[in-house]
Design an enzyme around this catalytic site. Structure first.
Site, PDB file in Angstrom:
ATOM      1  N   THR A   1       4.037   2.711   5.605  1.00  0.00           N
ATOM      2  CA  THR A   1       2.957   2.326   5.583  1.00  0.00           C
ATOM      3  C   THR A   1       2.256   3.194   6.369  1.00  0.00           C
ATOM      4  OG1 THR A   1       1.389   0.574   6.196  1.00  0.00           O
ATOM      5  CG2 THR A   1       3.585   0.330   7.202  1.00  0.00           C
TER       6      THR A   1
ATOM      7  N   ASP B   1       2.494  -0.347  11.584  1.00  0.00           N
ATOM      8  CA  ASP B   1       2.705  -1.648  12.222  1.00  0.00           C
ATOM      9  C   ASP B   1       3.981  -2.564  11.905  1.00  0.00           C
ATOM     10  OD1 ASP B   1       2.389  -2.066   9.551  1.00  0.00           O
ATOM     11  OD2 ASP B   1       0.863  -3.441   9.485  1.00  0.00           O
TER      12      ASP B   1
ATOM     13  N   ARG C   1       0.526  -4.837  -5.039  1.00  0.00           N
ATOM     14  CA  ARG C   1       0.634  -5.939  -4.274  1.00  0.00           C
ATOM     15  C   ARG C   1       0.915  -7.064  -5.391  1.00  0.00           C
ATOM     16  NH1 ARG C   1      -0.633  -4.309   0.712  1.00  0.00           N
ATOM     17  NH2 ARG C   1      -2.186  -2.563   0.899  1.00  0.00           N
TER      18      ARG C   1
ATOM     19  N   ARG D   1      -5.275  -2.028   9.277  1.00  0.00           N
ATOM     20  CA  ARG D   1      -5.080  -3.591   9.027  1.00  0.00           C
ATOM     21  C   ARG D   1      -5.430  -4.249  10.577  1.00  0.00           C
ATOM     22  NH1 ARG D   1      -3.054  -6.618   4.434  1.00  0.00           N
ATOM     23  NH2 ARG D   1      -2.326  -4.452   3.667  1.00  0.00           N
TER      24      ARG D   1
ATOM     25  N   ASP E   1      -0.068   2.159   8.323  1.00  0.00           N
ATOM     26  CA  ASP E   1      -0.438   1.376   9.335  1.00  0.00           C
ATOM     27  C   ASP E   1       0.304   1.560  10.835  1.00  0.00           C
ATOM     28  OD1 ASP E   1      -2.495   0.420   7.807  1.00  0.00           O
ATOM     29  OD2 ASP E   1      -1.477  -1.292   7.349  1.00  0.00           O
TER      30      ASP E   1
ATOM     31  N   GLY F   1       0.892  -1.099   0.125  1.00  0.00           N
ATOM     32  CA  GLY F   1       0.021  -0.007  -0.023  1.00  0.00           C
ATOM     33  C   GLY F   1       0.674   1.129   0.006  1.00  0.00           C
TER      34      GLY F   1
ATOM     35  N   ASP G   1       5.425  -4.754   6.107  1.00  0.00           N
ATOM     36  CA  ASP G   1       5.784  -6.045   6.606  1.00  0.00           C
ATOM     37  C   ASP G   1       5.944  -7.068   5.250  1.00  0.00           C
ATOM     38  OD1 ASP G   1       6.038  -6.125   9.077  1.00  0.00           O
ATOM     39  OD2 ASP G   1       4.106  -6.880   9.757  1.00  0.00           O
TER      40      ASP G   1
HETATM   41  O1  F6P Z   1      -1.197  -1.323   4.489  1.00  0.00           O
HETATM   42  C1  F6P Z   1      -1.916   0.118   4.202  1.00  0.00           C
HETATM   43  C2  F6P Z   1      -3.366  -0.124   3.940  1.00  0.00           C
HETATM   44  O2  F6P Z   1      -3.950   0.703   3.662  1.00  0.00           O
HETATM   45  C3  F6P Z   1      -4.085  -0.922   5.198  1.00  0.00           C
HETATM   46  O3  F6P Z   1      -4.672  -0.138   6.090  1.00  0.00           O
HETATM   47  C4  F6P Z   1      -5.439  -1.477   4.673  1.00  0.00           C
HETATM   48  O4  F6P Z   1      -5.885  -2.811   5.139  1.00  0.00           O
HETATM   49  C5  F6P Z   1      -5.027  -2.204   3.328  1.00  0.00           C
HETATM   50  O5  F6P Z   1      -3.899  -1.237   2.914  1.00  0.00           O
HETATM   51  C6  F6P Z   1      -5.526  -1.935   2.027  1.00  0.00           C
HETATM   52  O6  F6P Z   1      -5.163  -2.609   0.932  1.00  0.00           O
HETATM   53  P1  F6P Z   1      -5.408  -2.201  -0.669  1.00  0.00           P
HETATM   54  O7  F6P Z   1      -5.189  -0.889  -1.043  1.00  0.00           O
HETATM   55  O8  F6P Z   1      -4.690  -3.193  -1.392  1.00  0.00           O
HETATM   56  O9  F6P Z   1      -7.143  -2.310  -0.615  1.00  0.00           O
END
Ligand code: F6P
Length: 320
Positions: free
Chosen positions: A126, A130, A72, A172, A128, A11, A103
């Site tokens: 990120t 995290d 991703r 997340r 998050d 992300g 991560d």
């Molecule tokens: O890791 C960042 C994040 O925005 C999280 O907070 C969320 O769960 C996820 O990515 C959403 O992912 P995507 O943009 O692939 O839907």
């Protein structure tokens, strides 16, 4: 080391551009060649690799997102895919890789280092917050500001209408963004993944505060914990008070990075290059107690855990 590459993965997060700029400019100043890998590990696999100059990173310090693009790429779990990635790096004469991401992105860096002896450095990017081994990740502070602005706006409308607002915040499996946004936004109830979610208790607490005369309230909840629209219906039915849910969603990922994130990213970018020049590989960068640090990437992924900020939750609870 003569040539390095940089990619952003997972992300996107505000400040990733500033981190790329830090890596590129610090490396070029030390006489290194730099390649940019577009669209993360996906682009690495598809050989989307181009040289960068110091001018490639002009005018990006203030821009959200990542100009290299991100993706991703679950296929990276496949060893043959990773072998092709290592081959593509070597075909460009790249000696080391800086990975900016969370991560999952670190896992990719770990595997390239472990399996292919390819020197990698991870930079935590990120919203998050995290990632183990760092107090802050790039993008978190900006996302926090965005979430607080949104909560302030929800407060205006829910107070005008005497409603209960539920606000779903990203993160997340990490409640940091929710905790900090909820405290700054003066939210009455906080639900985070680190603590068991007891719906019944939440509803009873709301009922009790309405009985005491409270007319409106905001519940901050981390994503993925429950369906917030269903929760709104349930609360409305039980406490007989209009309730609305708002999912902040990807709004939290965009926008110009705040000064904190730009500076963190710039410092981490330069530090990552210094590590590579010192012959260090397989590390991830962090900031702890205001100091830049590095940890073994494998250790960070396998053994290190981020402590839950229970004191933050306690403070918010005492201020309801
Ligand atoms: O890791 C960042 C994040 O925005 C999280 O907070 C969320 O769960 C996820 O990515 C959403 O992912 P995507 O943009 O692939 O839907």
């Amino acid at each position: 080391i003569k040539t390095i590459a940089v990619l952003t993965s997972g992300g996107d997060a505000p400040g990733m551009n500033a981190a790329i700029r830090g890596v590129v400019r610090a490396a070029i100043a030390e006489g290194l060649n730099v390649f940019g890998i577009y669209e993360g590990y996906y682009g690495l696999y598809h050989n989307n690799i181009k040289p960068l100059t110091r001018f490639s990173v002009s005018d990006i310090i203030n821009r959200g997102g990542t100009f290299l693009g991100s993706a991703r790429f679950p296929e990276f779990k496949n060893p043959e895919v990773r072998a092709k990635c290592a081959e593509n790096l070597r075909a460009h004469g790249i000696d080391a890789l800086v990975v900016i991401g969370g991560d999952g992105s670190y896992m990719g860096a770990k595997l390239l280092t472990e399996e292919h002896g390819f020197p990698c450095i991870g930079i935590p990017g990120t919203i998050d917050n995290d990632v183990a081994g760092t107090d802050y990740t790039i993008g978190y502070q900006t996302a926090l500001e965005t979430a607080v602005v949104a909560i302030d706006r929800l407060r205006d409308t829910c107070s005008s209408h005497q409603r209960i607002a539920i606000v779903e915040i990203m993160g997340r499996h990490c409640g940091d963004l929710t905790l900090a946004a909820a405290m700054a936004g003066g939210c009455e109830y906080i639900v985070v993944p680190e603590m068991p979610f007891n719906r019944e208790e939440l509803i009873q607490e709301i009922e009790a505060s309405i009985a005491k005369g409270k007319r409106h309230a905001i519940i901050a909840i981390t994503e993925l914990m429950t369906d917030v629209n269903e929760l709104a219906k349930e609360i409305e039915a039980r406490v007989h008070h209009e309730t609305r849910a708002t999912v902040l969603g990807h709004i939290q990922r965009g926008g110009a990075p705040c000064a904190f994130d730009r500076n963190l990213a710039s410092r981490m970018g330069v530090y990552a290059v210094d590590l590579l020049l010192a012959g260090k590989a397989g590390y991830c960068v962090g900031i702890q107690n205001e100091h830049l640090v590095h940890h073994d990437i494998i250790d960070a992924i396998n053994n290190m855990r981020r402590p839950f900020k229970s004191d933050w939750l306690d403070v918010s609870k005492r201020l309801f």
